[in-house]
Design a protein around this motif. Sequence first.
Motif, short mmCIF file in Angstrom:
data_model
loop_
_atom_site.label_atom_id
_atom_site.label_comp_id
_atom_site.label_asym_id
_atom_site.label_seq_id
_atom_site.Cartn_x
_atom_site.Cartn_y
_atom_site.Cartn_z
N TRP A 138 8.74 -5.79 -5.18
CA TRP A 138 8.77 -4.41 -4.70
C TRP A 138 7.35 -3.95 -4.41
CZ3 TRP A 138 6.81 0.36 -5.84
CH2 TRP A 138 7.45 1.47 -5.29
N TRP A 179 5.25 2.02 -0.21
CA TRP A 179 4.88 2.28 1.16
C TRP A 179 3.46 2.85 1.22
CZ3 TRP A 179 10.17 4.98 2.07
CH2 TRP A 179 11.14 4.01 2.30
N PRO A 180 2.76 2.62 2.30
CA PRO A 180 1.41 3.18 2.43
C PRO A 180 1.43 4.70 2.32
CG PRO A 180 1.81 1.53 4.13
CD PRO A 180 3.12 1.78 3.46
N SER A 181 0.32 5.26 1.81
CA SER A 181 0.26 6.70 1.59
C SER A 181 0.25 7.50 2.89
CB SER A 181 -0.98 7.06 0.77
OG SER A 181 -2.16 6.60 1.43
N TRP A 216 -1.45 -1.60 -1.99
CA TRP A 216 -0.50 -2.70 -1.86
C TRP A 216 -0.77 -3.81 -2.87
CZ3 TRP A 216 2.97 -4.22 2.47
CH2 TRP A 216 3.37 -3.10 3.21
N CYS A 260 10.13 9.18 0.36
CA CYS A 260 8.99 8.36 -0.07
C CYS A 260 9.46 7.34 -1.11
CB CYS A 260 7.90 9.25 -0.66
SG CYS A 260 7.18 10.41 0.52
N GLY A 265 9.34 2.88 -1.69
CA GLY A 265 8.88 1.54 -1.35
C GLY A 265 10.05 0.68 -0.97
N GLY A 266 9.85 -0.60 -1.01
CA GLY A 266 10.92 -1.53 -0.65
C GLY A 266 10.60 -2.93 -1.13
N LEU A 281 2.15 6.93 5.39
CA LEU A 281 3.46 6.90 6.03
C LEU A 281 4.11 8.28 5.94
CD1 LEU A 281 5.70 5.08 7.31
CD2 LEU A 281 6.59 4.78 4.99
N CYS A 299 6.55 10.66 5.07
CA CYS A 299 7.74 10.71 4.22
C CYS A 299 7.70 12.01 3.43
CB CYS A 299 7.81 9.51 3.29
SG CYS A 299 6.44 9.40 2.10
#
Length: 256
Positions: A83, A86-88, A201, A105, A107-108, A90, A92
């Motif tokens: 996991w 996501w970048p800040s 990341w 907001c 992640g994945g 992005l 969301c």
Amino acid sequence: MFAYSSRELGPSLLFIAAGLAVIAVIVAIVVWRGKRRGSRTLTIDAALTVSGWWVTLSALGAIMIVIKIFATDWAEIASTSLWVPWPSDLACSDDFETTGAVLRCGGGTIENITVGGASLGLRALAGAAQLSNLAFTTMPAAMIMVICFQTLRGRAFSQTVSRGLTIGAIGVLVFGLASDIFGGIAATAGLREVFPPDSEWYPMTFQLTVTPLPFAAALGLIALAAVFRQGLRLEQERERLQREKDALLKDTEGLV
């Protein structure tokens, strides 16, 4: 396993169909040759041939994986549990009072990554994960080979088959667990090689996940080994009773 990707659905389906067609052709040739010889074990012959090809191709694949570790500078890593946030930057929102569609907001998980300029240690980790997964998926074919070969020899219920299934159960469990663990370690180590520690990341922890499939597969093989052992005992008992019957008939021949 067949894997192919394309922009359109048609080429992917055609590729999968081509692979299945090759297997069907091999089985058809085996059945045709068996019928010409008057074989009464066509199904076993076909299963032995397909499983033999499976094991052979897997052995070639294992050699290619080992060569790739030392001959390339990149590592292919497969992971199903890594996991990443996501970048800040992005766009969301965590605001639940919105008037339109927004991306929450979070992640994945990532499944496959390729690291260029990878260190030898990372390539070895990725190779170990791939070899373990290859061995795990090849074990069923190896077990089918053993069963079919012994059946064609007239020894379907034998110590060789039961021992082979027991060893296969251990192999499935060990290689299945190794595939999950090495995959998770390699994925985390790969991202740590790519991103600096202050990157958002950069994975701070090793995320290891073990799936229940190796345990289920090992349990199935152990149960199958028990069935073959029971069959062996029944066959030995039948042979013992037959010998006693033959001896009794021989002893009574002089009395008639």
